[in-house]
Design an enzyme around this catalytic site. Structure first.
Site, PDB file in Angstrom:
ATOM      1  N   GLY A   8       0.837  -1.205   0.000  1.00  0.00           N
ATOM      2  CA  GLY A   8       0.000   0.000   0.000  1.00  0.00           C
ATOM      3  C   GLY A   8       0.869   1.252   0.000  1.00  0.00           C
ATOM      4  O   GLY A   8       0.482   2.292   0.535  1.00  0.00           O
ATOM      5  N   TYR A 140     -14.974  -0.346   8.980  1.00  0.00           N
ATOM      6  CA  TYR A 140     -13.563   0.047   9.119  1.00  0.00           C
ATOM      7  C   TYR A 140     -13.089  -0.196  10.556  1.00  0.00           C
ATOM      8  O   TYR A 140     -12.037  -0.792  10.788  1.00  0.00           O
ATOM      9  CB  TYR A 140     -13.456   1.536   8.750  1.00  0.00           C
TER      10      TYR A 140
HETATM   11  N1  SER Z   1      -8.641   8.900   8.651  1.00  0.00           N
HETATM   12  C1  SER Z   1      -9.406   7.700   8.852  1.00  0.00           C
HETATM   13  C2  SER Z   1     -10.774   7.848   8.329  1.00  0.00           C
HETATM   14  O1  SER Z   1     -11.304   8.934   8.404  1.00  0.00           O
HETATM   15  C3  SER Z   1      -9.464   7.335  10.291  1.00  0.00           C
HETATM   16  O2  SER Z   1      -8.380   6.553  10.633  1.00  0.00           O
HETATM   17  O3  SER Z   1     -11.348   6.896   7.908  1.00  0.00           O
END
Ligand code: SER
Length: 318
Positions: A8, A140
């Site tokens: 990545g 996530y």
């Molecule tokens: N920057 C990330 C997001 O907003 C959070 O880790 O998904």
């Protein structure tokens, strides 16, 4: 760490981390990979196109270059994840499981970022402790909590040297983030320079932790170089440097860009995610166990961001 592989490497963190690691450890010792062909990464060291879900191709590269440290930076971010949750799980967890297995087989240390997204609405909101309730409501976050637990499991069960930090929203003038809830804190600077106006998708009063990229990169290097005997925690450390709302950063930008204006067009998905995350993290453990100490605050970061983006504009790059 002497022989490093980054998966990545073309992303927001990877593009800058590759450059930093090459400056420290030498270009030839840092192998950058990404699923897309990123020409700039091939200019200062080895670069390969790699789908991190292809375990065989991934392991072949680790063996070919005698890698001892892997940075697993493959992930779909929070707002994108809510559009395609099954895919987010497949990519985020698939890349992590391949990284863990390859690290176990080949004896590599492994860094995988976690996030403020690993927390949820039942987490204490202010000065969120290192060890606390973690019940995220995004795919996530679910991937991040899973990642923390399975990485600790690989450490205790197989002795793999897994380490991690919980990154806040990362702010950088080099590579844009994509699909994150905290992206507004980068976009505001670009729009301030380009048009003098920004329409913010996150409500004015929502606090989230943020960090300037140089501090975040420094954390990666410092944690991976830390004495393992001093690490009580591993996956994953709270780190923090600044916390603000859209209204606060707007006022900071106004001080530096006369006439700057901001209005709001709230994205309900981003609002729900932002409100479920902490206002600020307590990073005492990182400070005590490996000497974490950020250098940048909102004011110094804003001055630097605007300077760098203005330079980009002068060169016709934006
Ligand atoms: N920057 C990330 C997001 O907003 C959070 O880790 O998904």
């Amino acid at each position: 760490m002497k022989r490093i592989l980054i998966i990545g490497a073309g992303g927001q963190i990877g593009s800058e981390l590759t450059a930093l690691l090459r400056s420290i450890y030498g270009g030839d010792n840092v192998v950058a990979t990404d699923m897309r062909d990123v020409e700039s990464l091939a200019e200062t060291g080895p670069f390969h196109v790699l789908n991190a879900l292809d375990a065989q191709a991934y392991a072949d590269l680790v063996k070919k270059y005698k890698i001892d440290t892997i940075f697993n930076l493959v992930a779909l971010l929070s707002a994108t994840g809510e559009k395609i949750p099954q895919k987010a799980w497949e990519i985020n967890i698939g890349a992590l499981m391949n990284s863990l297995e390859i690290a176990r087989e080949c004896g590599c240390a492994l860094f995988t970022p976690s996030s403020i997204g690993a927390f949820g609405p039942s987490t204490p909101k202010d000065k969120t402790p290192q060890d606390t309730i973690m019940r995220p409501t995004t795919i996530y976050g679910v991937c991040k909590v899973t990642g923390e637990l399975i990485s600790d499991y690989y450490h205790t069960r197989f002795g793999v040297d897994t380490r991690s930090v919980r990154f806040p929203g990362l702010i950088s003038s080099l590579t844009l983030p994509g699909g994150g809830t905290t992206d507004y804190a980068v976009e505001i600077f670009y729009e301030a320079v380009k048009t003098g106006h920004f329409t913010c998708p996150v409500p004015s009063d929502v606090y989230m932790d943020m960090m300037y990229m140089p501090d975040a990169l420094h954390a990666c290097v410092q944690l991976m170089e830390a004495d393992p005997d001093k690490l009580i925690h591993r996956n994953s450390f709270n780190i923090a440097s600044m916390s603000f709302t859209p209204e606060i950063i707007c006022n900071e930008v106004k001080k530096l860009v006369p006439g700057f204006t901001m209005d709001y067009q709230i994205d309900p998905v981003k609002e729900a995610i932002a409100r479920s995350w902490p206002n600020s993290l307590d990073d005492t453990c990182a400070r005590e166990e490996w000497g974490w100490k950020p250098k940048w605050d909102l004011q110094s970061m804003s001055v630097d961001m605007l300077k760098k983006i203005q330079e980009k504009k002068a060169k016709g790059l934006i």
